[in-house]
Design a protein around this motif. Structure first.
Motif, PDB file in Angstrom:
ATOM      1  N   GLY A 207      57.251 -91.317   2.359  1.00 39.52           N
ATOM      2  CA  GLY A 207      56.385 -92.513   1.947  1.00 39.52           C
ATOM      3  C   GLY A 207      56.385 -92.340   0.358  1.00 39.52           C
ATOM      4  O   GLY A 207      55.648 -93.114  -0.379  1.00 39.52           O
ATOM      5  N   GLY A 208      57.463 -91.855  -0.126  1.00 35.42           N
ATOM      6  CA  GLY A 208      57.929 -91.817  -1.510  1.00 35.42           C
ATOM      7  C   GLY A 208      57.994 -92.744  -2.487  1.00 35.42           C
ATOM      8  O   GLY A 208      57.790 -92.882  -3.645  1.00 35.42           O
ATOM      9  N   SER A 209      58.342 -94.189  -1.950  1.00 41.65           N
ATOM     10  CA  SER A 209      58.318 -95.148  -2.751  1.00 41.65           C
ATOM     11  C   SER A 209      57.365 -95.533  -3.752  1.00 41.65           C
ATOM     12  O   SER A 209      57.431 -96.276  -4.594  1.00 41.65           O
ATOM     13  CB  SER A 209      58.744 -96.382  -1.676  1.00 41.65           C
ATOM     14  OG  SER A 209      59.920 -96.384  -0.865  1.00 41.65           O
ATOM     15  N   ASP A 210      56.013 -95.438  -3.135  1.00 42.66           N
ATOM     16  CA  ASP A 210      54.896 -95.715  -4.103  1.00 42.66           C
ATOM     17  C   ASP A 210      55.152 -94.920  -5.487  1.00 42.66           C
ATOM     18  O   ASP A 210      54.502 -95.338  -6.513  1.00 42.66           O
ATOM     19  CB  ASP A 210      53.543 -95.361  -3.381  1.00 42.66           C
ATOM     20  CG  ASP A 210      53.358 -96.240  -2.172  1.00 42.66           C
ATOM     21  OD1 ASP A 210      54.022 -97.376  -2.128  1.00 42.66           O
ATOM     22  OD2 ASP A 210      52.609 -95.683  -1.338  1.00 42.66           O
ATOM     23  N   GLU A 258      39.540 -89.175  -4.465  1.00 44.04           N
ATOM     24  CA  GLU A 258      38.559 -88.597  -3.294  1.00 44.04           C
ATOM     25  C   GLU A 258      38.644 -89.087  -1.892  1.00 44.04           C
ATOM     26  O   GLU A 258      38.784 -88.504  -0.800  1.00 44.04           O
ATOM     27  CB  GLU A 258      37.050 -88.576  -3.716  1.00 44.04           C
ATOM     28  CG  GLU A 258      36.964 -87.972  -4.932  1.00 44.04           C
ATOM     29  CD  GLU A 258      36.580 -86.593  -4.999  1.00 44.04           C
ATOM     30  OE1 GLU A 258      36.241 -86.141  -3.532  1.00 44.04           O
ATOM     31  OE2 GLU A 258      36.698 -85.415  -5.935  1.00 44.04           O
ATOM     32  N   LEU A 259      38.864 -90.485  -2.058  1.00 45.70           N
ATOM     33  CA  LEU A 259      38.779 -91.175  -0.830  1.00 45.70           C
ATOM     34  C   LEU A 259      40.086 -90.871  -0.242  1.00 45.70           C
ATOM     35  O   LEU A 259      40.222 -90.549   1.182  1.00 45.70           O
ATOM     36  CB  LEU A 259      38.850 -92.880  -1.075  1.00 45.70           C
ATOM     37  CG  LEU A 259      37.325 -93.427  -1.560  1.00 45.70           C
ATOM     38  CD1 LEU A 259      37.674 -94.804  -1.866  1.00 45.70           C
ATOM     39  CD2 LEU A 259      36.598 -93.323  -0.049  1.00 45.70           C
ATOM     40  N   ALA A 260      41.235 -90.706  -0.673  1.00 42.75           N
ATOM     41  CA  ALA A 260      42.353 -90.174  -0.113  1.00 42.75           C
ATOM     42  C   ALA A 260      42.285 -88.764   0.436  1.00 42.75           C
ATOM     43  O   ALA A 260      42.680 -88.611   1.523  1.00 42.75           O
ATOM     44  CB  ALA A 260      43.639 -90.368  -1.080  1.00 42.75           C
ATOM     45  N   LEU A 267      46.470 -94.889  -1.568  1.00 42.38           N
ATOM     46  CA  LEU A 267      47.668 -94.307  -1.758  1.00 42.38           C
ATOM     47  C   LEU A 267      47.501 -92.756  -2.013  1.00 42.38           C
ATOM     48  O   LEU A 267      46.218 -92.509  -2.667  1.00 42.38           O
ATOM     49  CB  LEU A 267      48.159 -95.080  -3.216  1.00 42.38           C
ATOM     50  CG  LEU A 267      48.122 -96.513  -2.973  1.00 42.38           C
ATOM     51  CD1 LEU A 267      48.218 -97.256  -4.211  1.00 42.38           C
ATOM     52  CD2 LEU A 267      49.475 -96.815  -2.174  1.00 42.38           C
ATOM     53  N   HIS A 268      48.466 -92.049  -1.870  1.00 43.46           N
ATOM     54  CA  HIS A 268      48.138 -90.473  -2.153  1.00 43.46           C
ATOM     55  C   HIS A 268      48.135 -90.549  -3.911  1.00 43.46           C
ATOM     56  O   HIS A 268      48.683 -91.058  -4.775  1.00 43.46           O
ATOM     57  CB  HIS A 268      49.487 -89.823  -1.978  1.00 43.46           C
ATOM     58  CG  HIS A 268      49.158 -88.292  -1.896  1.00 43.46           C
ATOM     59  ND1 HIS A 268      48.974 -87.698  -3.042  1.00 43.46           N
ATOM     60  CD2 HIS A 268      49.308 -87.541  -0.878  1.00 43.46           C
ATOM     61  CE1 HIS A 268      48.849 -86.548  -2.874  1.00 43.46           C
ATOM     62  NE2 HIS A 268      48.689 -86.303  -1.437  1.00 43.46           N
ATOM     63  N   GLN A 273      49.461 -91.325 -10.105  1.00 41.18           N
ATOM     64  CA  GLN A 273      49.035 -90.910 -11.188  1.00 41.18           C
ATOM     65  C   GLN A 273      50.064 -91.161 -12.501  1.00 41.18           C
ATOM     66  O   GLN A 273      49.273 -91.399 -13.533  1.00 41.18           O
ATOM     67  CB  GLN A 273      48.756 -89.285 -10.799  1.00 41.18           C
ATOM     68  CG  GLN A 273      48.200 -88.393 -12.138  1.00 41.18           C
ATOM     69  CD  GLN A 273      47.953 -87.114 -11.770  1.00 41.18           C
ATOM     70  OE1 GLN A 273      48.315 -86.520 -10.807  1.00 41.18           O
ATOM     71  NE2 GLN A 273      47.105 -86.462 -12.544  1.00 41.18           N
ATOM     72  N   PRO A 274      51.149 -91.123 -12.336  1.00 42.31           N
ATOM     73  CA  PRO A 274      52.224 -91.380 -13.580  1.00 42.31           C
ATOM     74  C   PRO A 274      51.633 -92.780 -14.042  1.00 42.31           C
ATOM     75  O   PRO A 274      51.630 -92.977 -15.367  1.00 42.31           O
ATOM     76  CB  PRO A 274      53.369 -91.563 -13.086  1.00 42.31           C
ATOM     77  CG  PRO A 274      53.535 -90.905 -11.482  1.00 42.31           C
ATOM     78  CD  PRO A 274      52.065 -90.907 -11.068  1.00 42.31           C
ATOM     79  N   ALA A 275      51.263 -93.742 -13.228  1.00 41.57           N
ATOM     80  CA  ALA A 275      50.941 -94.834 -13.906  1.00 41.57           C
ATOM     81  C   ALA A 275      49.477 -95.020 -14.598  1.00 41.57           C
ATOM     82  O   ALA A 275      49.288 -95.522 -15.647  1.00 41.57           O
ATOM     83  CB  ALA A 275      51.017 -96.072 -12.898  1.00 41.57           C
TER      84      ALA A 275
END
Ligand code: ASP
Ligand code: MG
Length: 453
Positions: A207-210, A258-260, A267-268, A273-275
């Motif tokens: 799932g790493g594409s995101d 929190e929802l994740a 999204l995880h 986070q980077p964005a």
């Protein structure tokens, strides 16, 4: 300024979907789009299956998996191009597939599948999907190019779960990619895949594409990272439980995280986070309904949000430790946490009383090992088949009487543990698994029901 558009496996798996993706890229032409693609749906799974089969010298199974991959991509290419498949595309695909065949044969002969070899094999899916899409753009007479993401997406050598090097990625993007991005042209690249400084292919985890999209967006100072998928954003609750749940226009990063953590299909947090750190908004959109609703996740959301959203997760196990002797003594909790930590049992919700502490762990936590170590100090009670229902929202902390409303709405759903998260944006309830759906429905109706309803 560039805009990153990421499309997941189902968004590129059929000719019709791929045409939609092209239309969406076209619509973003003025924003100097960078399109990041996953492998087509199930391809990565099949590549894993082929590699494992080759490792155990099962040539038949390996071939069957490859055959399936070839057939699905063939269908996609035929559906798009009919009989007029561009030569450059069929050459590129042949090259990818014959390299795949040689790698699998090597694994089979040696009877050995290193993490590095596995990465080289499973990355094939993203190379196939991006080759096909780039050729389709050319057919549509759109200017652009196919770009090998390994030139910029630098990672450490932890194959299968590689850790990106954000500083190196930024520098490489500036050198290798930025000048290729321009209005009226579309650059197409791979999600999920990276490379070490030595040039070995790595992957960022399933799932790493995101994550790739967010990393590239951050490195390029994009104006937005769009995650195109098959839902209209993040919902106020799971629509399978609450049919009237609706898409949330805006979420803060903390809310999304929190929802994740509590089971929402978001999204995880790590992946976006980077964005978010660079204050780049991340939007979650539906590929087949581009004019529909969507959710924007920002560092701090300001407006447009409901009180909160609901997420729930089950099964979890509720563990209660009680002791009249130890609990009020300094260091008791430290000891408890140390034991849980050492056994890799992560704790989700926790509440303490004078003589007991209750907490939830995953259903597969090593309870007997935990019990063996902790029973000398405290009674160790286990209640399986529980669910965590979490109410998440920045506005919770400013809403007087929110907790009272929550408990009133719970009614006769017996709440066994309640915990207000330290950041005050998460109120978690632990109930029997049988009550999970009912509680989510009641809370949604009470807290998130239609305005005026
Ligand atoms: N294709 C990879 C996977 O299936 C990455 C992704 O889809 O994000 O895990
Ligand atoms: Mg995916």
């Amino acid at each position: 300024m560039t805009r990153v558009l990421k499309f997941g496996g189902t968004s590129v798996a059929t000719p019709e979907r791929m045409r939609q993706v092209a239309a969406l890229a076209r619509a973003a032409l003025d924003a100097s789009p960078l399109v990041v693609l996953s492998a087509t749906a199930q391809t990565t799974d099949r590549l894993h299956a082929a590699a494992r089969a080759a490792e155990r010298n099962d040539g038949r199974d390996a071939e069957a998996a490859v055959h399936e991959i070839v057939a699905r991509h063939d269908e996609l290419v035929r559906g798009l191009f009919g009989d007029a498949v561009p030569r450059s595309l069929s050459d590129a695909l042949d090259e990818e597939l014959s390299a795949l065949g040689r790698k699998l044969e090597g694994v089979r002969l040696l009877g050995e599948l290193s993490p590095r070899s596995l990465d080289s094999i499973v990355s094939t899916g993203e190379f196939l999907s991006t080759r096909i899409f780039a050729a389709w753009l050319a057919r549509e007479e759109l200017d652009g190019e196919w770009f090998d993401v390994r030139r910029v997406l630098r990672t450490d050598p932890r194959h299968g779960e590689a850790e990106p090097d954000a500083a190196a990625i930024r520098e490489l993007c500036r050198r290798e990619l930025a000048e290729r991005l321009a209005p009226r042209r579309i650059v197409v690249t791979q999600g999920y895949v990276g490379a070490t400084s030595g040039g070995a292919t790595t992957t960022l985890g399933r799932g790493g594409s995101d994550w790739s999209a967010a990393l590239l967006g951050a490195a390029l100072d994009a104006d937005e990272v769009q995650i195109w998928t098959d839902v209209e954003g993040v919902f106020t609750a799971d629509p399978r439980i609450v049919p009237e749940a609706r898409s949330i226009p805006e979420l803060s990063f903390a809310e999304a995280a929190e929802l994740a953590a509590f089971g929402a299909k978001v999204l995880h947090p790590k992946t976006i986070q980077p964005a978010v750190e660079r204050r780049i908004p991340v939007t979650v959109r539906h590929t087949a309904r581009p004019d529909g609703r969507f959710t924007t996740i920002r560092a701090e959301a300001t407006s447009g949000r409901p009180l909160a959203a609901l997420a729930s997760r089950s099964p979890v196990t509720l563990v209660t430790l009680s002791s009249t002797r130890m609990l009020d003594q300094a260091g008791f909790l430290a000891r408890v946490f140390e034991v849980f930590g050492r056994h890799g049992a992560s704790i989700d919700v926790i509440a303490t009383a004078e003589v007991s502490v209750s907490l939830t762990v995953e259903a597969d936590a090593p309870l007997e090992r935990l019990r063996a170590e902790l029973e000398p100090f405290a009674r160790f009670d286990v209640v399986p088949e529980r669910a965590i229902v979490a109410i998440v929202g920045e506005r919770l902390k400013r809403t007087r009487g929110a907790a009272a409303k929550v408990l009133a709405a719970a009614g006769d759903c017996h709440v066994e543990l309640i915990s207000m998260g330290a950041n005050e944006i998460n109120l978690s309830l632990v109930v029997a698994r049988d009550d999970e759906r009912e509680l989510v429905k009641r809370l949604h109706a009470a807290l998130l029901g239609p305005p005026g309803g």
